[in-house]
Design a protein around this motif. Structure first.
Motif, PDB file in Angstrom:
ATOM      1  N   HIS A 141       0.857  -1.190   0.000  1.00  0.00           N
ATOM      2  CA  HIS A 141       0.000   0.000   0.000  1.00  0.00           C
ATOM      3  C   HIS A 141       0.889   1.234   0.000  1.00  0.00           C
ATOM      4  N   VAL A 142       0.727   2.078  -1.013  1.00  0.00           N
ATOM      5  CA  VAL A 142       1.661   3.167  -1.269  1.00  0.00           C
ATOM      6  C   VAL A 142       1.815   4.087  -0.065  1.00  0.00           C
ATOM      7  N   ARG A 143       0.719   4.465   0.542  1.00  0.00           N
ATOM      8  CA  ARG A 143       0.781   5.431   1.636  1.00  0.00           C
ATOM      9  C   ARG A 143       1.510   4.877   2.861  1.00  0.00           C
ATOM     10  N   ASN A 167      -3.106   1.221  -4.398  1.00  0.00           N
ATOM     11  CA  ASN A 167      -3.452   2.560  -3.944  1.00  0.00           C
ATOM     12  C   ASN A 167      -4.873   2.894  -4.370  1.00  0.00           C
ATOM     13  N   THR A 174      -1.323  11.295  -3.251  1.00  0.00           N
ATOM     14  CA  THR A 174      -0.486  10.093  -3.241  1.00  0.00           C
ATOM     15  C   THR A 174       0.984  10.480  -3.301  1.00  0.00           C
ATOM     16  N   ASN A 189      -5.595  -0.410  -8.705  1.00  0.00           N
ATOM     17  CA  ASN A 189      -6.045   0.955  -8.497  1.00  0.00           C
ATOM     18  C   ASN A 189      -7.423   1.161  -9.120  1.00  0.00           C
TER      19      ASN A 189
END
Length: 393
Positions: A141-143, A167, A174, A189
């Motif tokens: 998960h990008v965050r 994401n 982002t 996504n």
């Protein structure tokens, strides 16, 4: 001296009998062709009794012939090849293991619901990093990983393992991943051009029960908005400030000082005729739960987001109201007041519910759809050269 005739007759009879015995004893047996579809060994022979059986319609009696000179039984004919029963790929494919590196925003989701929710079989989700080497794919998960990119780049990876960039936030919210080039194989996504498309929700064909059971909920509020993220620089804030001067809006959430619990959230939305589904940023395909929640709860969303044409790719045209259809916030407010006074016109916004139903997406869909993708495209080599550049477009 001549023998008496009686003695001559007896001698002839004895000679004939002796000759007959010699003939029977030395008579050669009759060779026959092998029994059809049976494999006989060389020199296997059958007596005339067996030959008689061969001429009969019921050829199977040959197996019961007790006069076969040798006791070797014929080899049974090979069974006819049977057509293989088709087994769907989802039923015969091997298990797929998905490792969730970090829970998105720390929120766990179900790890055993892929088959029940999406009919995706043999998909196993785990958080156990001890199974890293066995995982077919790892979800990042990008965050949650942007501060740990240096360590991730040093992590050894099995050659066939897929790293999935996951994401759901818009590009404006982002973070770009330092060193993210050539690191990921797949993207998951809401964008339609992602490898694994996972929207915030879907409008689907309704079942007969869903069609007949739907009723517009009782309404005691005209317009509502639940919002906590408030920044004056956001375009939606400026629009709201002018819009709310022409119509009463029931405001909830941290900004309005009226915190809402989980259960109250859904009760409030369903009790409003219109809900302000104002996105925090405007990007193609970025249509979030702010829209799908009121659609599922029997409320008409008023949207700020991408153009109407983009919404209509995913939602029935008359299921929502787009601010771009009105030249000013006041014009929009006047239209909503007009619908409030005309129930028949208001109910036209629910005609789509005779055929369709809205479903809100779930977090585990990213993992489940990754399984589905690998099952269909697992043999294809894939590296995403620059995920940052793709997502910022």
């Amino acid at each position: 001296m001549m023998l008496p005739s009686k003695h001559i007759l007896i001698a002839c009879i004895l000679l004939l009998c002796f000759g007959a015995m010699i003939y029977v004893y030395y008579k050669q047996p009759m060779n026959i062709l092998p029994y059809p579809d049976a494999k006989w060994t060389t020199h296997d022979v059958c007596t005339e009794a067996c030959l008689d059986i061969l001429t009969k319609e019921n050829q199977a009696q040959i197996l019961n012939c007790s006069t076969v000179e040798k006791s070797v039984q014929p080899t049974a004919p090979a069974p006819a090849p049977q057509q293989k029963k088709h087994v769907p790929m989802s039923d015969r494919a091997p298990d797929i293991l998905i490792l969730v590196w970090l829970w998105p925003f720390g929120e766990r989701f179900s790890m055993d619901s892929c088959e029940a929710l999406y009919n995706i079989k043999n998909c196993h989700i785990t958080e156990d990093r001890g199974q890293y080497d066995k995982a077919d794919a790892v979800l990042f998960h990008v965050r949650d990983i942007f501060n740990d990119m240096e360590n991730l780049r040093k992590l050894p990876r099995p050659p066939e393992q897929r790293w999935v960039w996951m994401n759901s936030e818009s590009p404006g919210w982002t973070p770009k991943l330092a060193g993210g080039e050539d690191l990921f194989n797949l993207t998951s996504n809401y964008k339609r051009d992602a490898d694994i498309w996972v929207p915030y929700g879907r409008v689907m064909k309704a079942t007969e029960e869903e069609r007949t059971s739907f009723k517009i909920p009782q309404k005691d509020k005209l317009v509502c908005w639940i919002v906590s993220h408030w920044e004056d620089k956001l375009w939606r804030v400026g629009y709201f400030n002018e819009f709310s001067q022409h119509i009463k809006v029931e405001g909830y959430g941290q900004h309005f000082g009226r915190k809402v619990s989980g259960d109250d959230y859904f009760k409030i939305i369903s009790s409003c005729k219109f809900y302000l589904s104002f996105e925090n940023s405007i990007y193609k395909d970025y249509i979030t739960e702010k829209v799908y929640n009121p659609l599922t709860l029997g409320t008409v969303p008023v949207v700020i987001g991408p153009p109407r044409s983009n919404y209509e790719e995913y939602l029935p045209a008359h299921s929502f109201i787009h601010i771009n259809d009105f030249s000013t916030p006041k014009e929009l407010a006047d239209y909503l007041i007009h619908l409030d006074k005309n129930q028949a016109l208001y109910e036209e916004h629910f005609h789509w519910r005779k055929y369709f139903v809205a479903k809100l997406g779930l977090a585990e869909e990213h993992a489940c759809r990754t399984c589905e993708y690998l099952r269909s495209n697992g043999m294809n080599y894939r590296v995403f050269k620059d995920v940052n550049a793709w997502y910022s477009d």
